[in-house]
Design an enzyme around this catalytic site. Structure first.
Site, PDB file in Angstrom:
ATOM      1  N   SER A 152       0.856  -1.198   0.000  1.00 18.61           N
ATOM      2  CA  SER A 152       0.000   0.000   0.000  1.00 18.61           C
ATOM      3  C   SER A 152       0.884   1.238   0.000  1.00 18.61           C
ATOM      4  O   SER A 152       2.027   1.201   0.482  1.00 18.61           O
ATOM      5  CB  SER A 152      -0.873   0.012   1.258  1.00 18.61           C
ATOM      6  OG  SER A 152      -1.517   1.262   1.400  1.00 18.61           O
ATOM      7  N   TYR A 165      -1.810  -0.672  10.311  1.00 19.37           N
ATOM      8  CA  TYR A 165      -1.904  -1.102   8.909  1.00 19.37           C
ATOM      9  C   TYR A 165      -0.598  -0.772   8.185  1.00 19.37           C
ATOM     10  O   TYR A 165      -0.024  -1.611   7.480  1.00 19.37           O
ATOM     11  CB  TYR A 165      -3.090  -0.390   8.257  1.00 19.37           C
ATOM     12  CG  TYR A 165      -3.275  -0.640   6.789  1.00 19.37           C
ATOM     13  CD1 TYR A 165      -3.926  -1.782   6.339  1.00 19.37           C
ATOM     14  CD2 TYR A 165      -2.818   0.274   5.836  1.00 19.37           C
ATOM     15  CE1 TYR A 165      -4.117  -2.011   4.974  1.00 19.37           C
ATOM     16  CE2 TYR A 165      -3.002   0.062   4.481  1.00 19.37           C
ATOM     17  CZ  TYR A 165      -3.661  -1.086   4.055  1.00 19.37           C
ATOM     18  OH  TYR A 165      -3.841  -1.301   2.722  1.00 19.37           O
TER      19      TYR A 165
HETATM   20  N1  LIG Z   1      -8.796   0.046  -1.075  1.00 22.79           N
HETATM   21  C1  LIG Z   1      -7.750   0.776  -0.694  1.00 22.79           C
HETATM   22  O1  LIG Z   1      -7.876   1.964  -0.339  1.00 22.79           O
HETATM   23  C2  LIG Z   1      -6.368   0.195  -0.723  1.00 22.79           C
HETATM   24  C3  LIG Z   1      -5.274   1.060  -0.896  1.00 22.79           C
HETATM   25  C4  LIG Z   1      -3.997   0.496  -0.920  1.00 22.79           C
HETATM   26  C5  LIG Z   1      -3.825  -0.863  -0.767  1.00 22.79           C
HETATM   27  N2  LIG Z   1      -4.918  -1.670  -0.599  1.00 22.79           N
HETATM   28  C6  LIG Z   1      -4.682  -3.111  -0.467  1.00 22.79           C
HETATM   29  O2  LIG Z   1      -5.206  -3.737  -1.633  1.00 22.79           O
HETATM   30  C7  LIG Z   1      -5.531  -5.097  -1.329  1.00 22.79           C
HETATM   31  C8  LIG Z   1      -6.886  -5.423  -1.922  1.00 22.79           C
HETATM   32  O3  LIG Z   1      -7.867  -4.667  -1.257  1.00 22.79           O
HETATM   33  P1  LIG Z   1      -9.117  -4.018  -2.027  1.00 22.79           P
HETATM   34  O4  LIG Z   1      -8.880  -2.562  -2.071  1.00 22.79           O
HETATM   35  O5  LIG Z   1      -9.381  -4.747  -3.286  1.00 22.79           O
HETATM   36  O6  LIG Z   1     -10.257  -4.291  -0.922  1.00 22.79           O
HETATM   37  P2  LIG Z   1     -11.601  -5.147  -0.931  1.00 22.79           P
HETATM   38  O7  LIG Z   1     -12.093  -5.041   0.474  1.00 22.79           O
HETATM   39  O8  LIG Z   1     -12.466  -4.696  -2.044  1.00 22.79           O
HETATM   40  O9  LIG Z   1     -11.152  -6.661  -1.231  1.00 22.79           O
HETATM   41  C9  LIG Z   1     -10.422  -7.435  -0.311  1.00 22.79           C
HETATM   42  C10 LIG Z   1     -10.954  -8.876  -0.303  1.00 22.79           C
HETATM   43  O10 LIG Z   1     -10.144  -9.610   0.623  1.00 22.79           O
HETATM   44  C11 LIG Z   1     -10.996 -10.512   1.321  1.00 22.79           C
HETATM   45  N3  LIG Z   1     -10.375 -10.879   2.583  1.00 22.79           N
HETATM   46  C12 LIG Z   1     -10.332 -10.140   3.730  1.00 22.79           C
HETATM   47  N4  LIG Z   1      -9.720 -10.824   4.692  1.00 22.79           N
HETATM   48  C13 LIG Z   1      -9.358 -12.017   4.168  1.00 22.79           C
HETATM   49  C14 LIG Z   1      -8.698 -13.164   4.679  1.00 22.79           C
HETATM   50  N5  LIG Z   1      -8.303 -13.211   5.955  1.00 22.79           N
HETATM   51  N6  LIG Z   1      -8.484 -14.212   3.855  1.00 22.79           N
HETATM   52  C15 LIG Z   1      -8.912 -14.177   2.567  1.00 22.79           C
HETATM   53  N7  LIG Z   1      -9.550 -13.128   2.037  1.00 22.79           N
HETATM   54  C16 LIG Z   1      -9.770 -12.055   2.817  1.00 22.79           C
HETATM   55  C17 LIG Z   1     -12.302  -9.752   1.483  1.00 22.79           C
HETATM   56  O11 LIG Z   1     -13.391 -10.640   1.728  1.00 22.79           O
HETATM   57  C18 LIG Z   1     -12.404  -9.004   0.156  1.00 22.79           C
HETATM   58  O12 LIG Z   1     -13.180  -9.737  -0.772  1.00 22.79           O
HETATM   59  C19 LIG Z   1      -5.413  -5.225   0.192  1.00 22.79           C
HETATM   60  O13 LIG Z   1      -4.195  -5.852   0.516  1.00 22.79           O
HETATM   61  C20 LIG Z   1      -5.388  -3.787   0.677  1.00 22.79           C
HETATM   62  O14 LIG Z   1      -4.683  -3.658   1.900  1.00 22.79           O
HETATM   63  C21 LIG Z   1      -6.181  -1.169  -0.593  1.00 22.79           C
END
Ligand SMILES: NC(=O)c1ccc[n+]([C@@H]2O[C@H](COP(=O)([O-])OP(=O)(O)OC[C@H]3O[C@@H](n4cnc5c(N)ncnc54)[C@H](O)[C@@H]3O)[C@@H](O)[C@H]2O)c1
Length: 289
Positions: A152, A165
């Site tokens: 991230s 985080y």
């Molecule tokens: N959305 C943001 O603002 C953002 C920004 C930077 C980085 N990220 C990172 O991007 C990645 C993807 O997130 P996203 O933005 O697509 O969010 P999202 O919430 O849309 O998708 C994440 C998915 O992970 C699943 N999940 C959660 N805990 C889990 C576990 N213990 N085992 C298996 N699956 C699990 C959830 O059910 C969900 O479907 C993450 O690592 C997040 O930290 C997100």
């Protein structure tokens, strides 16, 4: 096609970046093991891939549970015969990290509990380690492959209220660098993607919410190109696809001689996000709700 004949396992693929990338990778010829803790979401993603003519299996697993993610990798290899790409993408925000306009509670750092830390550590860092550990034997048998970890922008810069985080994501970056040295001799590349803009609002929504399928910025509209740290003046907001394409680069032979790197996507990653705009009426804006 950039991933013709490849088998990719993607964790957290039931929503957001993982779902979008499952569809993108499948369109490039990969077979997808869609792994998520939420069975319905995993099934929906697999169905979306199949509807576009691709091949996917849905697997329910909690990445924080080493035996569960190991079983998921085993099931993938049993089903598709091999593994080429393992993407540890699942992540969760730490308690107190959801803005109050989105229904989150503010929690002072000293009030965060051991359980809070264990939860975010378990998914965001242990989950990446366990996914990589489970994948390495299959990748070695394959004669090589690629590991991707989702980090991230919060691993590079500071954001309010998500220090735990940020710590886990900084750990991911260290893991990527270290593993790239150890696994390079086996033909296994290890890289990370650190998204900034164009990401999923589901991340800050309660577990089990309908999957939005758009980025914060797309949902928020109308798009102001000057809101981003690097004001790329395009006539559209950044999207999940913009991030998925960076992951595709890391997954494909386009990055064949690159390992140990964490790429800031989309539109930066080393600059602080000006503000993560989260509309109060997100539910009404959610086209899929
Ligand atoms: N959305 C943001 O603002 C953002 C920004 C930077 C980085 N990220 C990172 O991007 C990645 C993807 O997130 P996203 O933005 O697509 O969010 P999202 O919430 O849309 O998708 C994440 C998915 O992970 C699943 N999940 C959660 N805990 C889990 C576990 N213990 N085992 C298996 N699956 C699990 C959830 O059910 C969900 O479907 C993450 O690592 C997040 O930290 C997100």
């Amino acid at each position: 096609m950039k991933l013709e004949g490849k088998v990719a396992l993607i964790t957290g693929a039931g929503s957001g970046l993982g779902r979008q990338s499952s569809q993108l990778f499948a369109g490039e010829g990969a077979k997808i093991a869609v792994v998520d803790i939420d069975a319905d979401r995993a099934e929906q993603t697999a169905k979306l891939v199949e509807q576009q003519g691709g091949d996917a299996i849905a697997i329910t697993a909690d990445v924080a549970d080493k035996s569960a993610i190991t079983a998921a990798v085993d099931q993938t290899v049993e089903h598709y015969g091999k593994l080429d790409i393992a993407w540890a993408n699942a992540g969760v925000v730490s308690r107190g990290g959801v803005p109050s306009v989105a229904g989150g509670e503010q929690v002072d750092f000293e009030d965060l509990t051991e359980e809070d830390w264990n939860n975010v550590l378990g998914v965001n860092l242990s989950g990446v380690i366990f996914t990589a550990q489970a994948a390495v034997p299959a990748l070695k048998r394959n004669g090589g492959g690629t590991i991707i970890a989702t980090s991230s922008a919060a691993s590079f810069v500071a954001y309010h209220q998500i220090a735990l985080y940020s710590a886990t994501k900084a750990g991911v970056n260290g893991l990527v660098r270290g593993l790239s040295l150890d696994l390079g001799p086996y033909g296994i590349r290890v890289n990370g993607i650190a998204p900034v803009h164009g990401m999923s609002p589901n991340f800050l929504m309660p577990a089990g919410s309908p999957v939005v399928g758009q980025s914060y910025e797309e949902v928020a509209g109308p798009w102001d190109p000057y809101v981003s740290p690097i004001p790329l003046k395009r006539n559209r907001p950044p999207s999940l696809v913009d991030n998925a394409k960076i992951a595709l680069f890391l997954a494909s032979d386009d990055s064949a001689y690159m390992s140990g790197q964490v790429i800031g996507s989309a539109d930066g990653g080393t600059l602080s996000r000006v503000g993560m705009w989260f509309p109060e009426d997100l539910d009404q804006k959610n086209p899929n709700a």
